[in-house]
Design a protein around this motif. Structure first.
Motif, PDB file in Angstrom:
ATOM      1  N   PHE B 301      21.976  14.883   9.168  1.00 19.38           N
ATOM      2  CA  PHE B 301      22.822  13.975   9.936  1.00 19.38           C
ATOM      3  C   PHE B 301      22.816  12.575   9.322  1.00 19.38           C
ATOM      4  CE2 PHE B 301      23.258  10.755  13.248  1.00 19.38           C
ATOM      5  CZ  PHE B 301      24.479  11.101  13.796  1.00 19.38           C
ATOM      6  N   ASN B 305      25.835  10.381   7.794  1.00 20.29           N
ATOM      7  CA  ASN B 305      26.185   9.122   8.449  1.00 20.29           C
ATOM      8  C   ASN B 305      26.172   7.960   7.463  1.00 20.29           C
ATOM      9  OD1 ASN B 305      26.982   7.729  10.664  1.00 20.29           O
ATOM     10  ND2 ASN B 305      25.209   8.251  11.896  1.00 20.29           N
ATOM     11  N   SER B 319      33.861   9.273  11.363  1.00 21.33           N
ATOM     12  CA  SER B 319      33.645  10.111  12.548  1.00 21.33           C
ATOM     13  C   SER B 319      34.205  11.511  12.345  1.00 21.33           C
ATOM     14  CB  SER B 319      34.294   9.474  13.764  1.00 21.33           C
ATOM     15  OG  SER B 319      33.612   8.311  14.117  1.00 21.33           O
ATOM     16  N   VAL B 320      35.346  11.612  11.660  1.00 26.43           N
ATOM     17  CA  VAL B 320      35.942  12.931  11.441  1.00 26.43           C
ATOM     18  C   VAL B 320      34.965  13.804  10.692  1.00 26.43           C
ATOM     19  CG1 VAL B 320      37.943  14.162  10.574  1.00 26.43           C
ATOM     20  CG2 VAL B 320      38.150  11.757  11.190  1.00 26.43           C
ATOM     21  N   ILE B 322      31.684  13.476  10.386  1.00 26.18           N
ATOM     22  CA  ILE B 322      30.488  13.798  11.171  1.00 26.18           C
ATOM     23  C   ILE B 322      30.786  14.923  12.166  1.00 26.18           C
ATOM     24  CG2 ILE B 322      28.842  12.895  12.848  1.00 26.18           C
ATOM     25  CD1 ILE B 322      29.169  10.168  11.448  1.00 26.18           C
ATOM     26  N   GLY B 323      31.919  14.818  12.842  1.00 24.32           N
ATOM     27  CA  GLY B 323      32.285  15.846  13.814  1.00 24.32           C
ATOM     28  C   GLY B 323      32.474  17.194  13.155  1.00 24.32           C
ATOM     29  N   ALA B 324      33.172  17.214  12.030  1.00 29.26           N
ATOM     30  CA  ALA B 324      33.418  18.461  11.329  1.00 29.26           C
ATOM     31  C   ALA B 324      32.101  19.066  10.869  1.00 29.26           C
ATOM     32  CB  ALA B 324      34.331  18.217  10.131  1.00 29.26           C
ATOM     33  N   LEU B 326      29.189  18.702  12.225  1.00 29.78           N
ATOM     34  CA  LEU B 326      28.454  19.233  13.377  1.00 29.78           C
ATOM     35  C   LEU B 326      28.969  20.624  13.728  1.00 29.78           C
ATOM     36  CD1 LEU B 326      26.409  18.693  15.654  1.00 29.78           C
ATOM     37  CD2 LEU B 326      28.333  17.946  17.015  1.00 29.78           C
TER      38      LEU B 326
END
Lengths: 324, 349, 333
Positions: B301, B305, B319-320, B322-324, B326
């Motif tokens: 992570f 980040n 953010s895109v 990081i979300g992907a 996850l």
């Protein structure tokens, strides 16, 4: 349910009528502002409340209305303005953060015949457009602009605005002001938006800036959108081994920021002088409602002031009193 | 949040790696997926970001972030293995920072008192969480949202009441600064070494001591755990106190590093720590996971980040990505877990 | 669920929520010196409740079915930004903007639902992923397309009348939508087989599937509903306030979950009612907005919200126990 709303509507009109009838002499002033745990707004609130001591001595009151967070700034603030009307305000102070969202609410204030002062954001243009009595304050864009100009004039011509809350209108204004400010004195500026997962984590912000500085060695000026971030920025610069070459300016300040300025790790802090915003706006309305006094000066600018090594000691005295 | 039956059955199988370390093959271990994920992410950034990312400076960049999240992610992960959640950490971190800053900064009392008070506060919130979860039988997600709001309100109210301000600065004495808030080599936050210490303690507790077996059993099936003679109530309260303590520790560390504390902040730790733990292969429904997995998840992570800033990507896309990542990690772990389950037993939920 | 067949009010899921509502108002009146006429006359908390309530309804149903959706936090700004970009920035007809906003909701709901049904990953984690991803997509999309993070929008009169009007000068039209949707959900959940399916799934998904309930279809539908509702709220906000900005909506996550729980829904599924969610939302709105009408310092509001939540949870728990002991055979949940 419709029966209920009708009942509620009737009740509200009745309530306004009652309030308006009883409050002929004493001014019940409602101030719409930022959230209470925001360091800057707690000072504005303090100014408004200090002015409120006079209002209370004359039989009136000052009530602070602030949103729970800034997620939905314009909409929430518009709601608060309407709430102030509902609660029978004799005078209202409010910031025009997001004109599209908030102007209708301000219009409702003016239509209801309630004296209005715009403060903190919007400028005299907003006050004229809406028919408000006056404008008191600085504005976000000008605050950022002053920072960019200051750093540019110090010879730091390549700046980055550290935006930890991308998307929020007031923060975007700081950054675009900063970029324009540094450009106006011949430099160049950019914005570094951080993902939402970094917001509120000092370490993540410091490390992000550090990485950005390592990746872009040409940058020699940083603008932070708040005192917490300014502190993180100072740490990030030190860790990148660039203390002294990269200078930081930030919006607002607290004791640790002033200490930074005294120690020379931070170049300047932009002071919106929030105490004045709250204090003057409330005072103007109080004396107007109670005694019909007016202030002929239009557009009362309270900032931006710049705190740097030259005036840091005087500022520290004010901080100890909770007024700066 | 799946049905009860599902969590029970996966839980009991998942308890195996803890109960006996007989499960030899790497591919079936809970952390296998997260190890692969970490390597993939690291290689990706090493290739696309260039030399600075793989230099000490690059390592420090994500290690500092990883250490802070990691100290919180460990107890959160263990709580999740035991089938519980704790969101109140998001409020405990700033609360403990402020406790220390107000006691040792504003009132000028010696640091040990401030630190002890901050840590004790964390333990107290944890104890309240644990107690409420046991007494009410309400899911811990809800209980800890309640304590989160309550602690946030207390912090703000008390801070304004005591100091008249929402932020307080603190100038720690050199000894405590060196202990908790220093940068080793000018860039490595001392928190990293504390994190290593916490990892060792957590690994011992979870994988070598009987305590660990209890945790897995609790996450697998609470009723049978209690019937087997495990002191489930004491265990639950202890786990919540651990997460409160660790959150308070991070808060203390932040106050020492940045020499100031404020009411806001810390909320990002809530979802970030959950993400780390999940990327690390821990099941939200309990009974499955490992300390190594949590650590790997945290590192993954943090690399994602921070790695973005070393690349030429538009930071707006952070953010895109990081979300992907996850979602990808979750799906990969899911596949690995299914593999592990089908190999280790014929029974499938 | 045969909730309406039970005569005794005290055993209904919403009993706790109604009592919480009364308790909160009593607390404010006694300790905060609230003037009830002022409070009930104010639009602010009704507006707040309506916006929150439209999101809380489908979220509550998801929770009754044993799932959770926190991606709503990103769907609200997504809804408002997409209509503002399409109809405001690019100047296309408002209908196109609405279609894009709601279509985006359907899409994200489908992704959530498919992932939740195809994998064994808990929906909290799945929707956490879509939450972060959508936040990024909205921010990046808006910055890349418009170069700005807040976009103005001027909607035609008819759209404003339907979605973004202020009734009586201060009541948002969305209140009407909220009440209508609540009525619709009551009808569907408590009077059609569809509602029974939802409750059965929350009670025990395996047996629900074995009983022939199309659990996957129901789950996906519920996720689509919640994402669409969230983008609907965002869309109405953009039309009413003539602008949209990227950030925002995160607080809806906790607020909506709290409202639903105060409304008596069990997070573990299988228990709850639409009216309970309705009253839970009202209670939360009064706690949240009512503090402005009190003499209590605003600084303590979070503390009051937290304590209220914990109390509500305790109270609902007692009511639920009462309900279950009274009819043990009917409630396996």
């Amino acid at each position: 349910m419709t029966k209920f709303s009708r009942l509620a509507a009737t009740a509200s009109t009745a309530a306004i009528a009652v309030c308006a009838a009883t409050a002929v002499l004493a001014a019940d002033i409602f101030v719409v502002g930022g959230k209470p745990d925001d360091p800057f707004w707690s000072i504005v609130k303090r100014g408004a409340e200090d002015a409120g001591i006079v209002a209370e001595a004359q039989g009136g009151s000052v009530t602070w209305l602030g949103p729970q967070n800034y997620d939905n700034l314009g909409v929430d603030a518009a709601e608060l303005i309407r709430q102030a009307i509902d609660q029978g305000a004799d005078a209202i102070v409010g910031p025009d953060w997001v004109p599209e969202a908030m102007d209708p609410a301000f219009q409702a204030v003016v239509d209801a015949g309630i004296p209005l002062v715009i403060y903190n954001a919007g400028g005299i243009e907003a006050a004229d457009r809406l028919g408000a009595m006056n404008y008191v304050g600085s504005n976000d864009y000008k605050g950022g602009f002053a920072g960019g100009e200051y750093l540019g004039n110090k010879g730091k011509q390549n700046g980055v605005c550290l935006n930890t809350l991308p998307g929020a209108a007031n923060i975007e204004a700081f950054c675009s002001g900063f970029v324009d400010g540094i450009v106006s004195v011949g430099g160049e500026g950019s914005v570094l938006p951080l993902p939402a997962t970094s917001f509120g984590s000092a370490t993540a912000v410091a490390q992000a800036l550090r990485a950005h500085l390592l990746q872009h060695p040409e940058i020699n000026a940083v603008f932070a959108i708040g005192n917490v971030d300014a502190n993180s920025a100072v740490s990030g610069i030190a860790q990148a081994g660039k203390a002294g070459t990269v200078e930081v300016c930030g919006m607002n300040f607290d004791e640790s920021i002033l200490q930074n300025i005294k120690d020379g790790t931070q170049a300047c802090a932009i002071d919106q002088q929030g105490y004045h915003q709250g204090y003057l706006a409330v005072s103007i309305l109080n004396s107007y409602v109670n005694y019909g006094l007016t202030v002929p000066t239009r557009e009362i600018l309270t900032g931006p002031g710049i705190v740097d090594s030259s005036n840091v000691d005087a500022t520290m005295a004010g901080v100890a009193e909770g007024t700066r | 949040m799946n049905s009860a039956t599902q969590s029970v059955s996966t839980g009991t199988h998942g308890a195996r790696p803890g109960l006996g370390v007989t499960l030899g093959r790497l591919a079936r271990r809970p952390e296998a997926g997260s190890l692969l994920g970490m390597v993939a992410v690291f290689l990706f950034f090493a290739l696309s970001a260039g030399t600075i990312f793989v230099s000490p400076a690059g390592f420090a960049s994500w290690l500092n972030v990883a250490a802070e999240i990691g100290i919180v992610a460990l107890p959160i992960g263990i709580l999740m293995i035991a089938g519980e959640l704790d969101l109140s950490i998001g409020a405990v971190i700033p609360a403990s920072s402020l406790t220390l800053a107000i006691i040792s900064g504003y009132y000028g009392l010696p640091e040990p008192i401030g630190i002890a008070a901050a840590l004790a506060f964390g333990l107290l919130v944890g104890a309240i969480n644990g107690f409420l979860v046991l007494r009410t039988e309400v899911p811990s997600l809800i209980v800890t949202i309640g304590t989160m709001f309550a602690v946030m309100g207390l912090t703000l109210g008390l801070s304004v009441l005591l100091t008249g301000s929402t932020s307080t600065n603190i100038v720690p004495s050199p000894f405590y600064k060196a202990l908790l808030g220093q940068f080793v080599g000018g860039m490595f936050q001392v928190t990293i070494f504390w994190w290593v210490g916490f990892i060792i303690v957590a690994a011992f507790l979870l994988h070598l001591s009987p305590f660990g077996n209890w945790v897995y059993a609790l996450g697998g099936d609470k009723i049978s755990a209690r019937n087997a003679g495990i002191p489930t109530e004491r265990l639950t309260i202890t786990l919540f106190m651990m997460s409160g303590f660790c959150a308070a520790f991070v808060g203390v560390g932040q106050a020492m590093v940045y020499q100031s504390a404020q009411v806001v902040g810390g909320q990002s730790f809530i979802f970030n720590s959950i993400m780390c733990v999940v990327i690390g292969g821990v099941l939200l429904t309990g009974g499955f996971g490992s300390v190594a997995g949590i650590v790997l998840g945290t590192i993954t992570f943090s690399i994602v980040n921070q790695g973005i800033y070393f690349t030429g990507f538009d930071p707006n896309l952070g953010s895109v990505i990081i979300g992907a990542l996850l979602l990808l990690a979750v799906l990969m772990n899911d596949t690995f877990r299914k593999m592990a389950l089908t190999y280790s037993t014929k029974k499938k939920s | 669920m045969d909730t309406f067949a039970i005569g005794n009010l005290m055993r209904r899921p919403e009993a706790g929520a109604i009592l919480s509502l009364i308790a909160v108002i009593a607390f404010y009146v006694i300790f905060g010196g609230v003037n009830l006429v002022n409070l009930f006359g104010a639009a602010s908390w009704v507006n707040f409740a309506a916006n929150l309530g439209i999101v809380a309804l489908p979220l509550g149903l998801l929770m009754i079915a044993g799932e959770l959706d926190i991606s709503i936090g990103a769907m609200i700004p997504a809804g408002s930004m997409s209509i503002a970009i399409v109809s405001g920035y690019y100047g296309m007809p408002i209908v196109v903007g609405m279609a894009v906003a709601l279509g985006l909701g359907v899409l994200v709901g489908l992704v959530n639902g498919l992932l939740a049904t195809r994998t064994t990953v808990p929906s909290l984690i799945i929707t956490l992923g879509t939450l972060v991803a959508m936040q990024g997509i909205v921010l990046a999309g808006s910055v890349l397309l418009t170069g700005n993070a807040s976009v103005p929008l001027s909607a035609p009169d008819w759209a404003k009348t339907i979605f973004g009007q202020l009734l009586g000068g201060s009541y948002q039209i969305i209140i009407v939508w909220w009440i209508a949707l609540t009525a619709l959900f009551v009808l569907i959940i408590h009077y059609t087989p569809w509602g029974n399916w939802v409750f059965a799934m929350g009670g025990d998904k395996e047996s629900a599937r074995n009983a022939g309930i199309p659990t996957n279809k129901v789950t996906i539908t519920l996720f689509v509903l919640s994402a669409v509702s969230a983008s609907f709220v965002g869309m109405c906000g953009a039309i009413l306030f003539n602008s949209a900005q990227v950030s925002g909506g995160m607080n809806y996550i906790f607020n909506a979950v709290v409202s639903v729980v105060v409304g008596g829904v069990l997070l573990t599924g299988g228990f709850g009612s639409v009216m309970g969610i309705f009253f839970g939302t009202l209670t939360f709105a009064i706690v949240n907005q009512g503090i402005y009408f009190t003499d209590i310092d605003r600084n303590w509001s979070s503390l009051i919200i937290g304590v209220m939540l914990l109390l509500a949870v305790l109270m609902n728990n007692s009511f639920r126990k009462l309900a279950m002991t009274a009819r043990p055979k009917k409630k396996p949940a």
